[in-house]
Design an enzyme around this catalytic site. Structure first.
Site, PDB file in Angstrom:
ATOM      1  N   HIS A 180       0.704 -11.478   2.031  1.00  0.00           N
ATOM      2  CA  HIS A 180      -0.366 -10.734   1.356  1.00  0.00           C
ATOM      3  C   HIS A 180      -1.117 -11.591   0.331  1.00  0.00           C
ATOM      4  O   HIS A 180      -2.331 -11.526   0.198  1.00  0.00           O
ATOM      5  CB  HIS A 180       0.230  -9.497   0.676  1.00  0.00           C
ATOM      6  CG  HIS A 180      -0.771  -8.424   0.378  1.00  0.00           C
ATOM      7  ND1 HIS A 180      -0.462  -7.089   0.404  1.00  0.00           N
ATOM      8  CD2 HIS A 180      -2.089  -8.487   0.047  1.00  0.00           C
ATOM      9  CE1 HIS A 180      -1.536  -6.376   0.099  1.00  0.00           C
ATOM     10  NE2 HIS A 180      -2.541  -7.205  -0.129  1.00  0.00           N
ATOM     11  N   TYR A 212       0.815  -1.220   0.000  1.00  0.00           N
ATOM     12  CA  TYR A 212       0.000   0.000   0.000  1.00  0.00           C
ATOM     13  C   TYR A 212       0.851   1.275   0.000  1.00  0.00           C
ATOM     14  O   TYR A 212       0.335   2.369  -0.228  1.00  0.00           O
ATOM     15  CB  TYR A 212      -0.947   0.051   1.213  1.00  0.00           C
ATOM     16  CG  TYR A 212      -1.932  -1.077   1.321  1.00  0.00           C
ATOM     17  CD1 TYR A 212      -2.126  -1.985   0.277  1.00  0.00           C
ATOM     18  CD2 TYR A 212      -2.685  -1.253   2.476  1.00  0.00           C
ATOM     19  CE1 TYR A 212      -3.033  -3.029   0.393  1.00  0.00           C
ATOM     20  CE2 TYR A 212      -3.597  -2.292   2.593  1.00  0.00           C
ATOM     21  CZ  TYR A 212      -3.762  -3.184   1.556  1.00  0.00           C
ATOM     22  OH  TYR A 212      -4.648  -4.214   1.683  1.00  0.00           O
TER      23      TYR A 212
HETATM   24  P1  NAP Z   1     -14.318  -1.294   1.045  1.00  0.00           P
HETATM   25  O1  NAP Z   1     -13.905  -0.997   2.424  1.00  0.00           O
HETATM   26  O2  NAP Z   1     -15.280  -2.402   0.784  1.00  0.00           O
HETATM   27  O3  NAP Z   1     -14.949   0.009   0.371  1.00  0.00           O
HETATM   28  C1  NAP Z   1     -14.298   1.227   0.361  1.00  0.00           C
HETATM   29  C2  NAP Z   1     -15.158   2.194  -0.441  1.00  0.00           C
HETATM   30  O4  NAP Z   1     -16.380   2.483   0.276  1.00  0.00           O
HETATM   31  C3  NAP Z   1     -14.469   3.515  -0.675  1.00  0.00           C
HETATM   32  O5  NAP Z   1     -14.815   3.949  -1.968  1.00  0.00           O
HETATM   33  C4  NAP Z   1     -15.084   4.432   0.384  1.00  0.00           C
HETATM   34  O6  NAP Z   1     -15.087   5.758  -0.080  1.00  0.00           O
HETATM   35  C5  NAP Z   1     -16.479   3.893   0.472  1.00  0.00           C
HETATM   36  N1  NAP Z   1     -17.095   4.098   1.809  1.00  0.00           N
HETATM   37  C6  NAP Z   1     -16.537   3.842   3.018  1.00  0.00           C
HETATM   38  N2  NAP Z   1     -17.423   4.085   4.003  1.00  0.00           N
HETATM   39  C7  NAP Z   1     -18.557   4.528   3.404  1.00  0.00           C
HETATM   40  C8  NAP Z   1     -19.823   4.944   3.891  1.00  0.00           C
HETATM   41  N3  NAP Z   1     -20.107   4.928   5.180  1.00  0.00           N
HETATM   42  N4  NAP Z   1     -20.749   5.346   2.982  1.00  0.00           N
HETATM   43  C9  NAP Z   1     -20.475   5.359   1.641  1.00  0.00           C
HETATM   44  N5  NAP Z   1     -19.288   4.973   1.128  1.00  0.00           N
HETATM   45  C10 NAP Z   1     -18.341   4.558   2.003  1.00  0.00           C
HETATM   46  O7  NAP Z   1     -13.055  -1.552   0.061  1.00  0.00           O
HETATM   47  P2  NAP Z   1     -11.491  -1.766   0.236  1.00  0.00           P
HETATM   48  O8  NAP Z   1     -10.823  -0.505   0.641  1.00  0.00           O
HETATM   49  O9  NAP Z   1     -11.030  -2.400  -1.020  1.00  0.00           O
HETATM   50  O10 NAP Z   1     -11.342  -2.817   1.406  1.00  0.00           O
HETATM   51  C11 NAP Z   1     -11.154  -2.451   2.767  1.00  0.00           C
HETATM   52  C12 NAP Z   1      -9.755  -2.745   3.250  1.00  0.00           C
HETATM   53  O11 NAP Z   1      -9.465  -4.141   3.171  1.00  0.00           O
HETATM   54  C13 NAP Z   1      -8.658  -2.122   2.381  1.00  0.00           C
HETATM   55  O12 NAP Z   1      -8.553  -0.734   2.557  1.00  0.00           O
HETATM   56  C14 NAP Z   1      -7.470  -2.918   2.824  1.00  0.00           C
HETATM   57  O13 NAP Z   1      -7.001  -2.467   4.078  1.00  0.00           O
HETATM   58  C15 NAP Z   1      -8.091  -4.327   2.918  1.00  0.00           C
HETATM   59  N6  NAP Z   1      -7.927  -5.111   1.653  1.00  0.00           N
HETATM   60  C16 NAP Z   1      -7.087  -6.192   1.670  1.00  0.00           C
HETATM   61  C17 NAP Z   1      -6.882  -6.942   0.517  1.00  0.00           C
HETATM   62  C18 NAP Z   1      -5.957  -8.132   0.553  1.00  0.00           C
HETATM   63  O14 NAP Z   1      -5.583  -8.641  -0.513  1.00  0.00           O
HETATM   64  N7  NAP Z   1      -5.591  -8.601   1.728  1.00  0.00           N
HETATM   65  C19 NAP Z   1      -7.541  -6.598  -0.675  1.00  0.00           C
HETATM   66  C20 NAP Z   1      -8.413  -5.492  -0.657  1.00  0.00           C
HETATM   67  C21 NAP Z   1      -8.602  -4.774   0.509  1.00  0.00           C
HETATM   68  P3  NAP Z   1     -14.475   6.957   0.808  1.00  0.00           P
HETATM   69  O15 NAP Z   1     -13.035   6.608   1.082  1.00  0.00           O
HETATM   70  O16 NAP Z   1     -14.655   8.132  -0.065  1.00  0.00           O
HETATM   71  O17 NAP Z   1     -15.288   7.013   2.057  1.00  0.00           O
END
Ligand code: NAP
Length: 268
Positions: free
Chosen positions: A100, A42
């Site tokens: 990862h 990241y």
């Molecule tokens: P997510 O948490 O499912 O969704 C994030 C999206 O939702 C962003 O566009 C955010 O926009 C929006 N959002 C957040 N809260 C909201 C709310 N209350 N109302 C409306 N929209 C909202 O997606 P993700 O970031 O892909 O996954 C979460 C975390 O999981 C990652 O950040 C990472 O730490 C981890 N991850 C790990 C892997 C892996 O391979 N291990 C892969 C993917 C993700 P805003 O920022 O504008 O609020």
């Protein structure tokens, strides 16, 4: 608010590489978040380190996860990459260190051994994996590795029933990444109807559903202060069984946003 030695909700930080993340981390800790999820990939561990430094919360009350990137799955780079992560995070240890992505077959045993060595060297308190399928989890368990978690994609639109059962049976926590299906969840009409009935938002219903799902720990990401508050304001209501059942049925569409299928052929 610990659930099985793991904070019930964490802060995701994928795709956040600008300085605003420093304040988001400090603010999240003020609001009661106690788990911050990051990764070498990241490229934001240094910002999280600054956010942690600015916080009044004691280090021992915060749970930090980072993940070793695939290019470091070798003897020369693995441990030194973790030491660099710790430097950036300004901490002598992380609470949880993950692989990862699954290593390639020829580097599988070495990567898991090196992960284990990081624990022995006290660079981390616990170890785990991410994006592992059941075959790979079984291989790791056969090596006698004690896995704290498998961090996988998990939200109402994906069917993870088999993996979920496997993790529960083996006492491995399911860290739910992309709990909002990277944002795709917000157009769902069933969730909207349920949210209106509880006077909550779709995000809150989605996270409450994950929280009430056994052995499951969501890590939503947001870059907004307002949504940071909204996403942790989920401890004053309870979804009735009938609503849990309705949300559990949504996974029939089985949509995956992070493609791990491409990894499978190497393991046949
Ligand atoms: P997510 O948490 O499912 O969704 C994030 C999206 O939702 C962003 O566009 C955010 O926009 C929006 N959002 C957040 N809260 C909201 C709310 N209350 N109302 C409306 N929209 C909202 O997606 P993700 O970031 O892909 O996954 C979460 C975390 O999981 C990652 O950040 C990472 O730490 C981890 N991850 C790990 C892997 C892996 O391979 N291990 C892969 C993917 C993700 P805003 O920022 O504008 O609020």
């Amino acid at each position: 608010m610990q659930k099985n030695n793991f904070p019930p909700i964490g802060l995701g930080t994928f795709k956040q590489t600008n300085d605003s993340l420093i304040d988001i981390v400090t603010e999240a800790l003020d609001l009661g978040y106690r788990h911050i999820d990051t990764a070498q990939f990241y490229k934001n561990e240094h910002l999280i380190g600054k956010g942690l430094e600015n916080s009044d919360i004691k280090r021992e009350d915060i749970f930090i996860t980072t993940k070793v990137w695939v290019e470091h799955y070798n003897q020369e780079k693995f441990i030194s990459s973790v030491e660099k992560s710790l430097e950036k995070l300004k901490t002598p240890y992380v609470d949880l260190l993950l692989l990862h992505w699954p290593p390639k077959p020829h580097e599988f045993f070495q990567a898991l051994e090196l992960l284990n060595q990081c624990k022995e060297k006290k660079l981390c308190n616990s170890i785990g994996v991410s994006n592992f399928n059941i075959t790979l989890l079984e291989k790791a368990l056969k090596m006698g590795i004690k896995l704290f978690t498998n961090q996988i994609e998990f939200h109402p639109l994906i069917d993870q029933t088999i993996q979920k059962k496997f993790l529960e049976n083996h006492g491995i926590r399911l860290t739910a990444y992309a709990p909002f299906a990277t944002g795709q969840i917000f157009g769902n009409r069933t969730l909207r109807t349920i949210a209106e009935r509880y006077h909550k938002t779709i995000a809150q219903v989605c996270l409450r559903w994950a929280l009430q799902t056994p052995n499951t720990y969501p890590i939503p990401k947001t870059s907004s202060s307002k949504r940071l508050k909204e996403n942790i304001d989920i401890f004053d209501f309870h979804l009735a069984k009938i609503d849990m059942d309705v949300i559990n049925q949504l996974n029939r569409v089985n949509i995956r946003f992070f493609d791990i299928a491409g990894l499978a052929p190497e393991w046949d």
